[in-house]
Design an enzyme around this catalytic site. Structure first.
Site, short mmCIF file in Angstrom:
data_model
loop_
_atom_site.label_atom_id
_atom_site.label_comp_id
_atom_site.label_asym_id
_atom_site.label_seq_id
_atom_site.Cartn_x
_atom_site.Cartn_y
_atom_site.Cartn_z
N HIS A 14 10.09 7.80 -34.80
CA HIS A 14 9.24 8.82 -34.11
C HIS A 14 8.34 9.75 -35.01
CE1 HIS A 14 8.77 12.08 -30.37
NE2 HIS A 14 7.67 11.73 -31.23
N HIS A 16 4.20 10.43 -36.02
CA HIS A 16 2.64 10.55 -35.69
C HIS A 16 1.92 10.51 -36.97
CE1 HIS A 16 3.39 11.58 -31.21
NE2 HIS A 16 4.56 12.18 -32.06
N GLU A 197 10.29 16.32 -23.09
CA GLU A 197 9.96 17.26 -24.13
C GLU A 197 9.90 18.61 -23.56
OE1 GLU A 197 6.47 16.73 -26.72
OE2 GLU A 197 7.44 17.78 -28.41
N ASP A 276 6.15 15.29 -36.64
CA ASP A 276 5.08 15.84 -37.31
C ASP A 276 5.43 16.38 -38.52
OD1 ASP A 276 2.61 15.01 -34.92
OD2 ASP A 276 4.32 16.00 -33.91
#
Ligand code: ADE
Ligand code: ZN
Length: 335
Positions: A14, A16, A197, A276
């Site tokens: 996971h 980005h 989330e 991120d």
């Protein structure tokens, strides 16, 4: 423990790519593209990374991504991340990218995908790191816009393994994207999505029932519904949990109260990821370290998390087994 984590073979599931844009590289790329930044220094920009919720973060994240213009920019961004993977013993990574963030600014799909995939090819040659790409649809945009993105992706189908769903969750339920996911699956893409989330357990139900997702990004709010937990276990779906992201976006106030260990104990398949990293204070190993400290995880727990990261990756069985063997050898020597 720090050394054990540092050398532990692992996969990141996971991540980005736009969320790996460190302020130093952002300044460098903005300068070469002659794009102004409303911050005088790297330190000032980093100080702006304070968020009260997902939307606060997304506003800054999309603004940062505007600096990316050329294929070389996407290459540099991706290669910088893969270099970090190399020093953390991330052996395999599944990278999400948001084409609409770029195509809506007039950057072509080809520019984005060619830059990212060339960096992945080079990292495979140089470091032996494998990677797969996940094209994520932005859920705050329309179904029609996502269909257009699907169409644009087709000439590059051989470079894309899966589709994802990200951006502002509340008010944008998975049901809005049922048809575009059906069409994506018909084209051979594996369906994945962020769910639970900030959104409720109901959104996770929709993601598994209507979109047929094979893995749940985040999934924290699944714990609100015991029937849902049972169903996730029955369908053998893993959760890609992101501890430092949860803390930074106030999904979880305090890591000592993070449900990761509870999830593992009730039979959910959990992995640890950075989401991120440039914005949330750490790469994947920092996520392992912080959650280990907060929940007093054992070496065996960490081994299980790393094992899940390979088992629930989208890799072919032969490559998975190669990595799992490497992990077994490491754990036998270092437990
Ligand atoms: N895009 C990048 N990071 C995200 C996150 N944590 N949730 C939703 N969309 C995102
Ligand atoms: Zn995410």
């Amino acid at each position: 423990m720090q050394d054990f984590i540092k050398n532990l073979p692992k996969a990141e599931l996971h991540l980005h790519i736009e969320g790996t844009f460190e302020p130093e590289l952002l300044f460098e790329i903005a300068k070469r593209n002659q794009i102004g930044i409303p911050y005088a220094t790297v330190e000032e920009l980093r100080k702006a990374y304070q968020f009260d919720c997902l939307q606060d973060f997304l506003d800054i994240y999309y603004r940062g991504a505007n600096a990316l213009q050329t294929e070389q920019d996407f290459y540099d961004l991706t290669f910088a991340y893969l270099q970090k993977c190399n020093i953390q013993n991330v052996r395999h990574t599944e990278i999400m990218f948001d084409p609409q963030t770029h195509t809506d600014r007039g950057i072509t799909f080809e520019t984005v995908i060619n830059g990212i995939s060339r960096a992945c090819d080079d990292a495979k040659k140089k470091f032996g790191i494998t990677s797969l790409l996940i094209m994520s649809y932005l859920r705050h945009l329309s179904e029609e816009a996502c269909f257009k993105t699907l169409e644009q992706s087709l000439p590059f189908k051989d470079k894309i393994k899966a589709v994802g769903l990200d951006s502002s969750e509340k008010g944008n339920p998975p049901s809005k994207f049922q048809r575009v996911f059906e069409a994506s699956v018909k084209e051979g893409y594996i369906p994945l999505a962020h769910a639970g989330e900030e959104g409720s357990a109901e959104y996770v139900w929709e993601a598994i029932d209507l979109l047929g997702i094979k893995r749940i990004d985040h999934g924290n709010n699944s714990l609100q519904d015991p029937e849902l937990v049972k169903e996730i276990i029955k369908r053998d779906l893993a959760l890609t949990v992101c501890p430092l992201s949860n803390k930074a976006l106030k999904v979880q106030e305090d890591l000592t109260k993070h449900p990761l260990k509870k999830m593992m104990d009730i039979g959910l398949k959990v992995t640890v990821n950075s989401d991120d990293p440039a914005y949330f204070g750490g790469q994947v190993n920092k996520n392992y370290e912080e959650i280990q400290k907060a929940l007093n995880l054992s070496k065996e727990d960490l081994y299980v998390l790393a094992r899940n990261s390979f088992e629930y990756s989208l890799l072919d069985q032969v490559t998975k087994e190669k990595y799992l063997k490497e992990l077994e050898t490491y754990y036998d020597k270092n437990k």
